[in-house]
Every structure is written in C-alpha cells, then in structure tokens.
Design a protein around this motif. Structure first.
Motif, PDB file in Angstrom:
ATOM      1  N   MET A 212       0.788  -1.189   0.142  1.00 25.23           N
ATOM      2  CA  MET A 212       0.110  -0.133  -0.027  1.00 25.23           C
ATOM      3  C   MET A 212       0.903   1.242  -0.010  1.00 25.23           C
TER       4      MET A 212
ATOM      5  N   GLY B  83       1.202   8.298   8.891  1.00 28.50           N
ATOM      6  CA  GLY B  83       1.379   7.036   8.516  1.00 28.50           C
ATOM      7  C   GLY B  83       2.491   6.614   7.417  1.00 28.50           C
TER       8      GLY B  83
ATOM      9  N   GLU C 202       4.493   7.087  13.017  1.00 32.82           N
ATOM     10  CA  GLU C 202       4.129   5.764  12.452  1.00 32.82           C
ATOM     11  C   GLU C 202       3.834   4.761  13.982  1.00 32.82           C
ATOM     12  N   PHE C 203       2.765   4.309  14.068  1.00 30.47           N
ATOM     13  CA  PHE C 203       2.727   3.733  15.406  1.00 30.47           C
ATOM     14  C   PHE C 203       2.703   2.263  15.337  1.00 30.47           C
TER      15      PHE C 203
ATOM     16  N   LYS D  49      -7.843   5.166   7.459  1.00 32.70           N
ATOM     17  CA  LYS D  49      -8.519   6.148   6.766  1.00 32.70           C
ATOM     18  C   LYS D  49      -9.590   6.702   7.881  1.00 32.70           C
TER      19      LYS D  49
ATOM     20  N   ASP E 232      -4.431  10.561   0.699  1.00 28.74           N
ATOM     21  CA  ASP E 232      -4.383   9.496  -0.161  1.00 28.74           C
ATOM     22  C   ASP E 232      -5.669   8.737   0.031  1.00 28.74           C
TER      23      ASP E 232
ATOM     24  N   CYS F 226     -10.416   4.842  -2.234  1.00 28.28           N
ATOM     25  CA  CYS F 226     -10.216   3.405  -2.207  1.00 28.28           C
ATOM     26  C   CYS F 226      -9.345   3.183  -1.412  1.00 28.28           C
TER      27      CYS F 226
ATOM     28  N   LEU G 273      -5.202   3.663  -8.139  1.00 26.54           N
ATOM     29  CA  LEU G 273      -4.916   3.046  -6.961  1.00 26.54           C
ATOM     30  C   LEU G 273      -3.534   2.277  -7.320  1.00 26.54           C
ATOM     31  N   GLU G 274      -2.644   2.511  -6.156  1.00 30.56           N
ATOM     32  CA  GLU G 274      -1.124   2.128  -6.670  1.00 30.56           C
ATOM     33  C   GLU G 274      -1.080   0.960  -7.058  1.00 30.56           C
TER      34      GLU G 274
HETATM   35  C1  637 Z   1      -3.455   6.786  14.183  1.00 32.91           C
HETATM   36  C2  637 Z   1      -2.162   6.407  13.703  1.00 32.91           C
HETATM   37  N1  637 Z   1      -0.879   6.852  14.195  1.00 32.91           N
HETATM   38  C3  637 Z   1       0.172   6.602  13.566  1.00 32.91           C
HETATM   39  N2  637 Z   1       0.507   5.755  12.346  1.00 32.91           N
HETATM   40  C4  637 Z   1      -0.887   5.141  12.199  1.00 32.91           C
HETATM   41  C5  637 Z   1      -2.055   5.411  12.479  1.00 32.91           C
HETATM   42  N3  637 Z   1      -2.939   4.601  11.813  1.00 32.91           N
HETATM   43  C6  637 Z   1      -2.256   3.890  11.049  1.00 32.91           C
HETATM   44  N4  637 Z   1      -1.007   4.174  10.870  1.00 32.91           N
HETATM   45  C7  637 Z   1       0.043   3.590  10.238  1.00 32.91           C
HETATM   46  O1  637 Z   1      -0.175   4.288   8.915  1.00 32.91           O
HETATM   47  C8  637 Z   1      -0.147   3.032   7.908  1.00 32.91           C
HETATM   48  C9  637 Z   1      -1.492   2.768   7.714  1.00 32.91           C
HETATM   49  C10 637 Z   1      -2.084   2.874   6.360  1.00 32.91           C
HETATM   50  C11 637 Z   1      -3.430   2.436   5.919  1.00 32.91           C
HETATM   51  N5  637 Z   1      -3.321   2.554   4.701  1.00 32.91           N
HETATM   52  C12 637 Z   1      -4.494   1.790   3.769  1.00 32.91           C
HETATM   53  O2  637 Z   1      -5.157   1.093   4.470  1.00 32.91           O
HETATM   54  C13 637 Z   1      -4.377   1.890   2.503  1.00 32.91           C
HETATM   55  C14 637 Z   1      -5.283   0.953   1.555  1.00 32.91           C
HETATM   56  C15 637 Z   1      -5.087   0.733   0.311  1.00 32.91           C
HETATM   57  C16 637 Z   1      -5.738  -0.499  -0.317  1.00 32.91           C
HETATM   58  C17 637 Z   1      -6.636  -0.133  -1.187  1.00 32.91           C
HETATM   59  C18 637 Z   1      -7.262  -1.255  -2.138  1.00 32.91           C
HETATM   60  C19 637 Z   1      -7.323  -2.403  -1.320  1.00 32.91           C
HETATM   61  F1  637 Z   1      -7.921  -3.566  -1.937  1.00 32.91           F
HETATM   62  C20 637 Z   1      -6.492  -2.690  -0.258  1.00 32.91           C
HETATM   63  C21 637 Z   1      -5.745  -1.713   0.418  1.00 32.91           C
HETATM   64  C22 637 Z   1      -4.347   1.623  -0.407  1.00 32.91           C
HETATM   65  C23 637 Z   1      -3.650   2.636   0.243  1.00 32.91           C
HETATM   66  O3  637 Z   1      -2.794   3.745  -0.232  1.00 32.91           O
HETATM   67  C24 637 Z   1      -3.703   2.769   1.721  1.00 32.91           C
HETATM   68  O4  637 Z   1      -3.035   3.761   2.295  1.00 32.91           O
HETATM   69  C25 637 Z   1       0.354   2.050   8.538  1.00 32.91           C
HETATM   70  O5  637 Z   1       1.786   1.797   8.690  1.00 32.91           O
HETATM   71  C26 637 Z   1       0.075   2.125  10.307  1.00 32.91           C
HETATM   72  O6  637 Z   1       0.737   1.358  11.095  1.00 32.91           O
END
Ligand code: 637
Ligand code: MG
Length: 214
Positions: free
Chosen positions: A40, A66, A90-91, A144, A169, A173, A198-199
């Motif tokens: 992702m 993130g 990043e948590f 999200k 971002d 989706c 989407l990437e």
């Molecule tokens: C409050 C808090 N504090 C600190 N860090 C935090 C935090 N909450 C999360 N994090 C951090 O950030 C990242 C999480 C990223 C979440 N990104 C996505 O879910 C994501 C998903 C897709 C996607 C698209 C289509 C699909 F079929 C499946 C997945 C594409 C994306 O580009 C995404 O970004 C991850 O490193 C997490 O540890």
C-alpha cells in the motif's frame, strides 16, 4: 522462517537500490510492488502528483501521517529545501523499523524525523516537542478512519494556518467519506482532487488536495 512483506520490500531496496540515491530506492520499491507483491505505498503515479504538490508548496514544515515502509517519506524528503522540518508519524514499531532503514538507505535520515506513536497522541505535543508553529503541508495516508479526527485535532492544536495544504491519499479506495463530507462542507477549505489510479493497479483513485483559505 517467515519473512514479512515489509522485510521483503526492505531486502528489495538493499539489493536493487544505490545507497544515497532516493530515486533508485523509489524505483526499487515500485518494481517490487508492481512485479512481485502489491503493497500500500502511494506508488509512482500518485507519487508524481505528490512530488508536484511538494515542489509547488516548497514547504518549510511537513507532517506525514502513516509512514508505513517510508516510500512517500523518501519521495517527500528528497524534494525538501535544506532548512525544512519534516515529521512522519508511525505507530507500528515493525513498520517504523523498516521505514528507518529505507530512509537511511536513501541517505535522507537527516531530513526527516520518524516519530513512533499514534498521531492522536503526538499531534498535541508537536508544537513544544519540535518547535513547529504550523505545517505548510500535511500528507494523510494512515488508517482512513483517522483522517477526519486528526484533521480536527490539528485544527484544535493550531497546527494549520491560512495557506496550509493537506494532501489525502485513498479518499475513494479504501475511502474516507466522513472526511470528504467534512472538508467539502467547511468554508475553511478549498478542495480539489487529482484523478489517478490505486497504486500498481488500474482502479480509479484520487489524491485530494485541500487548501486552507481562512
Ligand atoms: C493513528 C495512527 N498513528 C500513526 N500511524 C498510524 C495510525 N494509523 C495507522 N498508522 C500507520 O499508517 C499505515 C496505515 C496505512 C493505511 N493505509 C491503507 O489502509 C491503504 C489501503 C489501500 C488499499 C486499497 C485497496 C485495497 F484493495 C486494499 C488496500 C491503499 C492505500 O494507499 C492505503 O494507504 C500503517 O503503517 C499504520 O501502522
Ligand atoms: Mg495510501
């Protein structure tokens, strides 16, 4: 023994990218994720839009929510002026550990501060901990459902000013509908979106650009 996806991404960087060359780190991750395993990262198509926004804003202060494996961190840090202050939150300690090594491989460890912890815990402490008044640019790419609460928290903590730019971002989706609704109906934000995909896929996606106007 089991090697996590993030470890495989890091190995691809260490194997295929040149130390101290951010573009080769980006290319190595994009090649791995488009040819081997999807991950992702914001990816190259949206990444080029991110690059153009960073270059246009030319920010002295940047916050990324993130870090994940540090892909967008490297893209942003490689474009910042020398005096810029860049904080990425990043948590997940495992992701943070990989991101630190990816950022170091790109030779950008002096340009960015990776802070381990939850955005909601750290946003209220940023002013006094890092001597930052407001952010010129914020890149939202964490869970999200935190986009809206964290944007409101940044407002409440006085971290956003007229002219601050938020770039989000995945508003399609996986989507952040409450966030889109809030900023669209708020007079504080002028918003538009960059059409993209989407990437590493052909699926429709947008990067949302939000300029704060008052
Ligand atoms: C409050 C808090 N504090 C600190 N860090 C935090 C935090 N909450 C999360 N994090 C951090 O950030 C990242 C999480 C990223 C979440 N990104 C996505 O879910 C994501 C998903 C897709 C996607 C698209 C289509 C699909 F079929 C499946 C997945 C594409 C994306 O580009 C995404 O970004 C991850 O490193 C997490 O540890
Ligand atoms: Mg994303």
């Amino acid at each position: 023994q089991f090697v996590s996806l993030r470890q495989r991404i890091l190995s691809a960087v260490q194997k295929n990218a040149t130390r101290g060359d951010p573009r080769s780190v980006i290319r190595a991750i994009d090649q791995f994720c488009s040819q081997k395993e999807w991950a992702m990262n914001v990816g190259n198509e949206k990444g080029c839009i991110l690059d153009s926004v960073v270059s246009e804003v030319n920010p002295a202060t940047v916050l990324e929510l993130g870090t994940y494996c540090g892909y967008s961190t490297v893209r942003i840090a490689s474009l910042l002026p020398p005096y810029a202050k860049f904080i990425t939150l990043e948590f997940n300690p495992d992701f943070a550990a990989v991101a630190r090594q990816v950022i170091a491989w790109a030779g950008l460890e002096d340009k960015v501060q990776l802070v381990e912890g939850a955005s909601s815990d750290w946003i209220p402490k940023i002013k006094e901990q890092f001597g930052i008044k407001t952010f010129d640019l914020v890149f939202l790419d964490h869970w999200k459902e935190h986009y809206l609460s964290d944007t409101k928290l940044m407002e409440e903590c006085g971290l956003l000013r007229k002219g601050s730019v938020l770039l989000a971002d995945n508003v399609i989706c996986p989507g952040a509908p409450d966030y889109v609704e809030y900023v669209r109906s708020s007079p504080r934000y002028k918003s538009h979106y960059f059409r993209s995909h989407l990437e590493y896929t052909k699926a429709e996606e947008n990067l949302w650009y939000l300029g704060i106007i008052e």
